[in-house]
Design a protein around this motif. Structure first.
Motif, PDB file in Angstrom:
ATOM      1  N   THR A   1      77.029  64.898  34.408  1.00 45.53           N
ATOM      2  CA  THR A   1      78.337  64.250  34.438  1.00 45.53           C
ATOM      3  C   THR A   1      78.206  62.867  34.502  1.00 45.53           C
ATOM      4  OG1 THR A   1      79.121  66.305  35.300  1.00 45.53           O
ATOM      5  CG2 THR A   1      80.545  64.346  35.411  1.00 45.53           C
ATOM      6  N   GLN A   2      77.321  62.442  35.546  1.00 47.49           N
ATOM      7  CA  GLN A   2      77.378  61.168  36.084  1.00 47.49           C
ATOM      8  C   GLN A   2      76.579  60.218  34.714  1.00 47.49           C
ATOM      9  OE1 GLN A   2      79.113  59.430  38.395  1.00 47.49           O
ATOM     10  NE2 GLN A   2      79.927  61.464  39.214  1.00 47.49           N
TER      11      GLN A   2
ATOM     12  N   LYS B   1      78.551  58.841  32.051  1.00 46.07           N
ATOM     13  CA  LYS B   1      79.099  57.451  32.554  1.00 46.07           C
ATOM     14  C   LYS B   1      78.252  56.214  32.661  1.00 46.07           C
ATOM     15  CE  LYS B   1      82.705  58.021  35.545  1.00 46.07           C
ATOM     16  NZ  LYS B   1      83.825  57.907  34.988  1.00 46.07           N
TER      17      LYS B   1
ATOM     18  N   LYS C   1      78.041  52.643  30.539  1.00 45.24           N
ATOM     19  CA  LYS C   1      78.039  51.268  31.421  1.00 45.24           C
ATOM     20  C   LYS C   1      76.661  50.365  31.496  1.00 45.24           C
ATOM     21  CE  LYS C   1      79.087  49.020  35.830  1.00 45.24           C
ATOM     22  NZ  LYS C   1      79.836  48.940  37.062  1.00 45.24           N
TER      23      LYS C   1
ATOM     24  N   SER D   1      85.447  62.873  44.101  1.00 45.88           N
ATOM     25  CA  SER D   1      85.944  62.581  42.837  1.00 45.88           C
ATOM     26  C   SER D   1      84.960  62.055  41.996  1.00 45.88           C
ATOM     27  CB  SER D   1      87.041  61.649  42.744  1.00 45.88           C
ATOM     28  OG  SER D   1      86.773  60.332  42.950  1.00 45.88           O
ATOM     29  N   ILE D   2      84.680  62.499  40.724  1.00 46.32           N
ATOM     30  CA  ILE D   2      83.537  61.916  39.919  1.00 46.32           C
ATOM     31  C   ILE D   2      83.705  60.506  39.955  1.00 46.32           C
ATOM     32  CG2 ILE D   2      83.069  61.663  37.418  1.00 46.32           C
ATOM     33  CD1 ILE D   2      84.015  64.989  37.315  1.00 46.32           C
ATOM     34  N   ASP D   3      85.064  59.819  39.647  1.00 46.44           N
ATOM     35  CA  ASP D   3      84.818  58.208  39.831  1.00 46.44           C
ATOM     36  C   ASP D   3      84.280  57.547  40.966  1.00 46.44           C
ATOM     37  OD1 ASP D   3      85.613  58.264  37.077  1.00 46.44           O
ATOM     38  OD2 ASP D   3      87.956  58.000  37.553  1.00 46.44           O
ATOM     39  N   ASP D   4      84.899  58.297  42.275  1.00 47.68           N
ATOM     40  CA  ASP D   4      84.342  57.653  43.511  1.00 47.68           C
ATOM     41  C   ASP D   4      82.640  57.813  43.590  1.00 47.68           C
ATOM     42  OD1 ASP D   4      86.647  57.065  44.340  1.00 47.68           O
ATOM     43  OD2 ASP D   4      87.007  58.645  45.674  1.00 47.68           O
TER      44      ASP D   4
ATOM     45  N   PHE E   1      80.810  57.865  41.109  1.00 49.58           N
ATOM     46  CA  PHE E   1      80.134  56.994  39.850  1.00 49.58           C
ATOM     47  C   PHE E   1      80.213  55.389  40.765  1.00 49.58           C
ATOM     48  CE2 PHE E   1      81.260  54.130  36.441  1.00 49.58           C
ATOM     49  CZ  PHE E   1      80.054  54.120  35.900  1.00 49.58           C
ATOM     50  N   THR E   2      81.075  55.207  41.348  1.00 52.44           N
ATOM     51  CA  THR E   2      81.027  53.796  42.060  1.00 52.44           C
ATOM     52  C   THR E   2      80.051  53.706  43.054  1.00 52.44           C
ATOM     53  OG1 THR E   2      83.522  53.805  41.729  1.00 52.44           O
ATOM     54  CG2 THR E   2      82.560  52.357  43.253  1.00 52.44           C
TER      55      THR E   2
ATOM     56  N   CYS F   1      76.849  53.086  41.070  1.00 53.64           N
ATOM     57  CA  CYS F   1      76.640  51.733  40.524  1.00 53.64           C
ATOM     58  C   CYS F   1      76.409  50.717  41.509  1.00 53.64           C
ATOM     59  CB  CYS F   1      78.117  51.462  39.846  1.00 53.64           C
ATOM     60  SG  CYS F   1      78.521  52.477  38.166  1.00 53.64           S
TER      61      CYS F   1
END
Ligand code: B4P
Length: 191
Positions: free
Chosen positions: A16-17, A20, A24, A175-178, A180-181, A184
């Protein structure tokens, strides 16, 4: 060249990650799980022998996986960097990867491990099994076997990278976005 290993147990969100992260950072995505599933779909002899290991929750033999990675490198000679997803899964694979990268005058830049509780992993994999058609995600006993294999054969890979000071871990729940952050931030610090 920036070479990232995304590390963690089955279902921790590596795939999943990875999707993304490659979007990027422009890295080449090397997922040994995806490569093996493609071999199975194409009904190659490698795929047919890999299927029995995957369906029973075992790892595919090192020689097969390392050979597959070697030929993947041959097909991506001009790459600026790789994201290794689900590889290496044994210390022998990690040593082989070190050697393959040394031959390309490069090395692993960073390892990020995703930490997720076993109960959450089982929930995610059984849920994915309802829609993915993946035979290794539908049977809870096979999922538990994959965790045992992870503990015995894959978790020692962390120590291999901890020695070089390039290893960091991150909470893989939320969350997937958190998540990911968070990954990164680790990458941006290491680049
Ligand atoms: P892999 O394809 O590598 O798959 P995985 O470990 O099962 O999953 P991953 O961690 O990528 O989870 P995902 O993001 O999809 O391996 C499959 C098999 O191939 C292995 O068991 C082995 O037999 C063989 N194999 C592969 N590489 C090998 C090697 N190097 N050597 C030997 N054998 C090898 O996430 C899982 C689910 O969780 C998804 O449904 C996703 O939507 C969900 N999810 C992700 N993040 C979430 C979040 N934050 N919250 C909630 N749900 C989340």
């Amino acid at each position: 060249m920036f070479n990232l290993v995304l590390f963690g147990p089955p279902g921790s969100g590596k795939g999943t990650q990875s999707d993304k992260l490659v979007a990027k950072y422009g890295l080449i995505h090397l997922s040994t799980g995806n490569l093996l599933r493609k071999e199975i779909a194409d009904q190659t002899s490698l795929g047919m022998s890999a299927k029995s290991y995957i369906d029973s929750g075992k790892l595919v033999p090192d020689a097969v996986v390392i050979g597959m990675v070697d030929s993947f490198f041959d097909r991506h000679k001009g790459a600026n960097g790789f994201l290794f997803d689900g590889f290496p899964r044994t210390v022998a694979q990690a040593e082989a990867l070190d050697e393959l990268l040394t031959n390309k005058n490069t090395a692993i830049s960073l390892v990020v491990a995703l930490e997720v509780s076993e109960e959450e992993l089982v929930k995610r994999l059984l849920h994915r099994g309802q829609t993915s058609g993946r035979s290794d995600d539908t049977d809870e006993s096979v999922i538990r076997k994959r965790f045992a294999v992870y503990t015995n054969e894959t978790s020692p890979v962390a120590a291999h990278y901890q020695q070089s000071g390039k290893f960091s871990s991150i909470a893989g729940e939320g969350s997937i976005d958190d998540i990911f952050t968070g990954i990164c931030a680790q990458i941006d610090k290491a680049r």
